[in-house]
Design a protein around this motif. Structure first.
Motif: not given
Length: 64
Positions: A25-47
């Motif tokens: 999932t992280i790989g797909l987000i980084e490659s632009g092939k997956f749009n994460p939910s707002l909750r996941l975006c917030i969690d990623i930013c927090r970490v």
């Protein structure tokens, strides 16, 4: 996102474990092939200790 992850000295697997998703999932987000939910975006930013704008905002050149 990839640069922020690297700056945090985290692998895709490390970040995935912290936010509760798979490494793929992280790989797909980084490659632009997956749009994460707002909750996941917030969690990623927090970490990664970044803001949503730092990681997910893309500047686009406006053409007249």
């Amino acid at each position: 996102m990839k640069m922020a992850r690297i700056e945090a000295e985290m692998s895709q697997a490390d970040l995935a474990d912290e936010v509760g998703v798979t490494r793929q999932t992280i790989g797909l987000i980084e490659s632009g092939k997956f749009n994460p939910s707002l909750r996941l975006c917030i969690d990623i930013c927090r970490v990664l200790k970044k803001t949503l704008n730092d990681i997910f905002w893309e500047e686009h050149d406006e053409k007249n």
